[in-house]
Scaffold this motif. Structure first.
Motif, PDB file in Angstrom:
ATOM      1  N   ASP A 101       0.816  -1.040   0.001  1.00 45.24           N
ATOM      2  CA  ASP A 101      -0.174  -0.023  -0.021  1.00 45.24           C
ATOM      3  C   ASP A 101       0.952   1.246   0.016  1.00 45.24           C
ATOM      4  O   ASP A 101       1.801   1.231   0.988  1.00 45.24           O
ATOM      5  N   GLN A 102       0.418   2.403  -0.733  1.00 45.77           N
ATOM      6  CA  GLN A 102       1.097   3.520  -0.950  1.00 45.77           C
ATOM      7  C   GLN A 102       2.775   3.323  -1.613  1.00 45.77           C
ATOM      8  O   GLN A 102       3.321   4.052  -1.838  1.00 45.77           O
ATOM      9  N   GLY A 103       2.825   2.000  -1.854  1.00 41.36           N
ATOM     10  CA  GLY A 103       4.333   1.778  -2.338  1.00 41.36           C
ATOM     11  C   GLY A 103       4.310   1.879  -3.972  1.00 41.36           C
ATOM     12  O   GLY A 103       3.212   2.053  -4.568  1.00 41.36           O
ATOM     13  N   TYR A 104       5.700   1.536  -4.433  1.00 39.83           N
ATOM     14  CA  TYR A 104       5.563   1.721  -5.841  1.00 39.83           C
ATOM     15  C   TYR A 104       7.053   1.011  -6.335  1.00 39.83           C
ATOM     16  O   TYR A 104       7.800   0.637  -5.727  1.00 39.83           O
ATOM     17  N   ASN A 105       6.968   0.605  -7.602  1.00 41.61           N
ATOM     18  CA  ASN A 105       8.308   0.242  -8.450  1.00 41.61           C
ATOM     19  C   ASN A 105       8.451   1.154  -9.602  1.00 41.61           C
ATOM     20  O   ASN A 105       7.538   1.392 -10.103  1.00 41.61           O
ATOM     21  N   LEU A 106       9.748   1.480  -9.412  1.00 31.38           N
ATOM     22  CA  LEU A 106      10.558   2.371 -10.492  1.00 31.38           C
ATOM     23  C   LEU A 106      11.289   1.630 -11.205  1.00 31.38           C
ATOM     24  O   LEU A 106      12.358   1.430 -10.419  1.00 31.38           O
ATOM     25  N   GLU A 107      10.981   1.324 -12.528  1.00 27.75           N
ATOM     26  CA  GLU A 107      12.213   0.876 -13.320  1.00 27.75           C
ATOM     27  C   GLU A 107      12.456   1.670 -14.534  1.00 27.75           C
ATOM     28  O   GLU A 107      11.696   2.209 -15.140  1.00 27.75           O
ATOM     29  N   ILE A 115       6.543   3.438 -13.565  1.00 24.06           N
ATOM     30  CA  ILE A 115       6.292   3.421 -12.392  1.00 24.06           C
ATOM     31  C   ILE A 115       4.837   2.725 -12.167  1.00 24.06           C
ATOM     32  O   ILE A 115       3.929   3.130 -12.969  1.00 24.06           O
ATOM     33  N   SER A 116       4.982   1.637 -11.400  1.00 23.10           N
ATOM     34  CA  SER A 116       3.687   0.927 -11.081  1.00 23.10           C
ATOM     35  C   SER A 116       3.348   0.998  -9.531  1.00 23.10           C
ATOM     36  O   SER A 116       4.192   0.895  -8.686  1.00 23.10           O
ATOM     37  N   THR A 120      -3.383   5.297  -6.009  1.00 23.56           N
ATOM     38  CA  THR A 120      -2.824   6.793  -6.587  1.00 23.56           C
ATOM     39  C   THR A 120      -1.705   7.269  -5.758  1.00 23.56           C
ATOM     40  O   THR A 120      -0.735   7.784  -6.191  1.00 23.56           O
ATOM     41  N   PRO A 121      -1.732   7.257  -4.404  1.00 22.35           N
ATOM     42  CA  PRO A 121      -0.463   7.624  -3.500  1.00 22.35           C
ATOM     43  C   PRO A 121       0.598   7.042  -3.925  1.00 22.35           C
ATOM     44  O   PRO A 121       1.623   7.604  -3.964  1.00 22.35           O
ATOM     45  N   GLY A 122       0.683   5.542  -4.130  1.00 23.02           N
ATOM     46  CA  GLY A 122       1.978   4.998  -4.580  1.00 23.02           C
ATOM     47  C   GLY A 122       2.389   5.841  -6.038  1.00 23.02           C
ATOM     48  O   GLY A 122       3.502   5.776  -5.958  1.00 23.02           O
ATOM     49  N   LEU A 123       1.271   5.990  -6.908  1.00 24.58           N
ATOM     50  CA  LEU A 123       1.931   6.617  -8.233  1.00 24.58           C
ATOM     51  C   LEU A 123       2.764   8.017  -7.904  1.00 24.58           C
ATOM     52  O   LEU A 123       3.704   8.112  -8.251  1.00 24.58           O
ATOM     53  N   TRP A 124       2.015   8.532  -7.044  1.00 30.75           N
ATOM     54  CA  TRP A 124       2.773   9.998  -6.400  1.00 30.75           C
ATOM     55  C   TRP A 124       3.938   9.732  -6.017  1.00 30.75           C
ATOM     56  O   TRP A 124       4.840  10.332  -6.345  1.00 30.75           O
ATOM     57  N   HIS A 125       3.956   8.737  -5.112  1.00 31.76           N
ATOM     58  CA  HIS A 125       5.528   8.362  -4.592  1.00 31.76           C
ATOM     59  C   HIS A 125       6.406   8.226  -5.699  1.00 31.76           C
ATOM     60  O   HIS A 125       7.891   8.661  -5.530  1.00 31.76           O
ATOM     61  N   GLY A 126       5.950   7.369  -6.530  1.00 31.45           N
ATOM     62  CA  GLY A 126       6.926   6.815  -7.527  1.00 31.45           C
ATOM     63  C   GLY A 126       7.165   8.228  -8.652  1.00 31.45           C
ATOM     64  O   GLY A 126       8.694   8.250  -8.733  1.00 31.45           O
TER      65      GLY A 126
END
Ligand code: TNX
Length: 540
Positions: A101-107, A115-116, A120-126
């Protein structure tokens, strides 16, 4: 043909060596991500007419932030979610269970950035992490290239708060939005808006307009300490007035702005103390002696007067309408209980129920705990509400000095907790011992101290799980009469707070943090943040 190939290769290597001049950015992200893995591929080169792909409209705002950051000829394009990899930048909703939750992967690969996230908060963080991998100077972005890597990231705490007292000094809406932008930049997700205190009421309440008509303005007096000065300005007074308030329209605008960025706005309405201004607006609410005369106004509601509950319920109904936050903060700090032991009405209550003054406080506070629960909200208050006999459903914002025993005790009683230790996370305290510091409330809380402080012992975090909501820093503005001063006190300490709030305990490393600081300051400069250079004084 050989010559031709050599010529082509030379041309290609000349071309790519030009591209190699592009500045490869260091991987300096604050707060430190959970994991960063280098891929050792050729870097992703920013191309000024590339595409940002999104698959639904909920991604539009983070994509727009990226677009504004990248500038140039970037475009956002909506594509079908079933389409696979693209060159360019893509935001994706992912069902990958390894993303929290609230997390993301950035490749970042040579041709693509993805960014996955689940939410939506996860996308913001990414997007915020990607933004920090780009140059802080917009003029350098079009010639930037990004190192190939994979970042997996998610927050340590669900509650990563930053507070602002707008009662002692009013702060205008554009600044509040800038503050929210900076919370988002640091991956904080709760903006605690301290809207009410003894010397100024800052939220329009339609059912009680006097609260702002009278309570939002005070007389400027040079000879008084800011918090002593609560003489209200009334219409017709020739003396200069100071203050301001937020209309309900302003509030809706701020809440919508924050919500779009995944930030919850936590409103605070102080009760039963810190309310002097309310009794200037409505003297009839004041405590009385045996003869029926008013007791001195020390800002405490009478606990045995129906009108006290009525006005606060009216206020909270409007507050709940404006703020979707699950928690509503009711203050509860530093109540001077001598009002209740002297007031003719409260004495009757104490005799009838055999209450101690602490139990009178719980009687008052528990009423609002029930009221808010009846409206599907949760009550939060400063830890002094624990005195007496508080309902376990109340969540506690603890501003004591972070003693593990106290924290353990309130969690054992079943309360949820947010720690805002007053000796460390109070950004109204001095940040250096320099005699050139502008006047502050007192105390010393250096950048290093804020960084090194460990909010919850591991055993407490493990034992109480979800009851441990998180941490927050507070910014009380008695000595901050301008938003520039707020910025000076909050930045860069907020960055140190953010690493404790977001990064895993074992990832916190002061020496790594200090290496990341020059770049952070570059961002602050480009975002016009008046941070405190003196914060680094202990380092020099
Ligand atoms: C205590 S912390 C207060 C505030 C002051 C602050 C100054 C708390 C809940 N109450 O009213 O502004 O100290 O540091």
């Amino acid at each position: 043909p050989i010559k031709c190939i050599i010529f082509l290769l030379a041309g290609f290597s000349f071309f790519s060596s030009c591209r190699k001049d592009l500045k490869l950015q260091p991987i300096h992200i604050i707060p430190e991500p959970v994991s960063v893995q280098a891929l050792h591929l050729s870097p992703f080169v920013i191309d000024d007419h590339s595409i940002i792909y999104i698959t639904d409209s909920s991604m539009m705002l983070p994509a727009q932030l990226l677009l504004t950051t990248l500038g140039g000829g970037y475009k956002i394009r909506m594509i079908d979610r079933t389409l696979s990899t693209h060159s360019g930048i893509s935001l994706r909703h992912s069902t990958d269970t390894s993303i929290r939750d609230q997390g993301y992967n950035l490749e970042i690969h040579t041709q693509s950035i993805v960014i996955s996230a689940h939410d939506t908060p996860g996308l913001w963080h990414g997007v915020q992490s990607l933004r920090q991998l780009l140059p802080a100077d917009p003029a350098e972005i079009s010639t930037a290239s990004l190192p190939s890597l994979v970042i997996n990231d998610y927050p340590r705490f669900g509650w990563r708060g930053m507070h602002l007292d707008v009662s002692r000094h009013f702060m205008p809406v554009p600044f509040i939005k800038k503050y929210i932008d900076m919370l988002s930049f640091h991956k904080l997700n709760v903006f605690h808006w301290h809207l009410v205190d003894g010397i100024g009421w800052r939220i329009e309440i339609k059912s009680h307009p006097e609260l702002t008509e009278v309570g939002a303005w005070r007389v400027v007096k040079e000879d008084k300490k800011p918090w002593e000065d609560f003489e209200v300005w009334r219409s017709g007074d020739p003396r200069p007035k100071y203050g301001g308030f937020y209309t309900q329209e302003d509030i809706r605008e701020v809440v919508a702005y924050a919500t779009q960025k995944g930030i919850t706005v936590l409103p605070e309405i102080e009760l039963p103390g810190h309310s002097e201004v309310v009794f200037e607006c409505y003297p009839e609410l004041r405590c009385i002696d045996e003869k029926g005369d008013y007791l001195p106004n020390i800002g405490v509601y009478c606990a045995n007067l129906q009108a006290s509950y009525d006005i606060l319920e009216d206020v909270l109904v409007e507050v709940m309408d404006l703020f979707p936050s699950e928690y509503i903060h009711i203050g509860g700090d530093e109540v001077n209980k001598s009002n209740w032991t002297q007031c003719a009405r409260d004495k009757k209550l104490m005799e009838r129920e055999h209450y101690t003054p602490e139990e009178v406080q719980s009687h008052f506070v528990n009423h609002f705990d029930r009221f808010l629960r009846d409206h599907d909200r949760k009550m939060m208050g400063w830890h002094e509400i624990l005195e007496g006999n508080l309902s376990p459903s109340a969540a506690i914002m603890y501003w004591g000095n972070g003693r593990a025993d106290d924290v353990d005790e309130m969690l054992r009683e079943g309360h949820e907790s947010v720690l805002t230790p007053g000796n460390i996370y109070y950004f109204d305290h001095y940040q250096s011992t320099s005699k050139h510091e502008p006047p502050a409330f007192g105390g010393l809380s250096t950048l290093t101290q804020v960084y090194e402080y460990e909010p919850y012992p591991a055993a407490i975090e493990d034992t109480y799980g979800n009851q441990v909501l998180g941490i927050q820093a507070n910014c009380w503005t008695e000595y901050m009469d301008h938003s520039d001063q707020v910025e000076y006190m909050v930045f860069p300490r907020i960055a140190a707070l953010a690493e404790s709030a977001w990064s895993p305990r074992h990832k916190k490393d002061w020496s790594v943090f200090t290496q990341k600081i020059p770049r952070l300051l570059d961002f602050y400069n480009h975002q016009d943040i008046q941070y405190a250079p003196s914060s680094f004084r202990p380092l020099i």
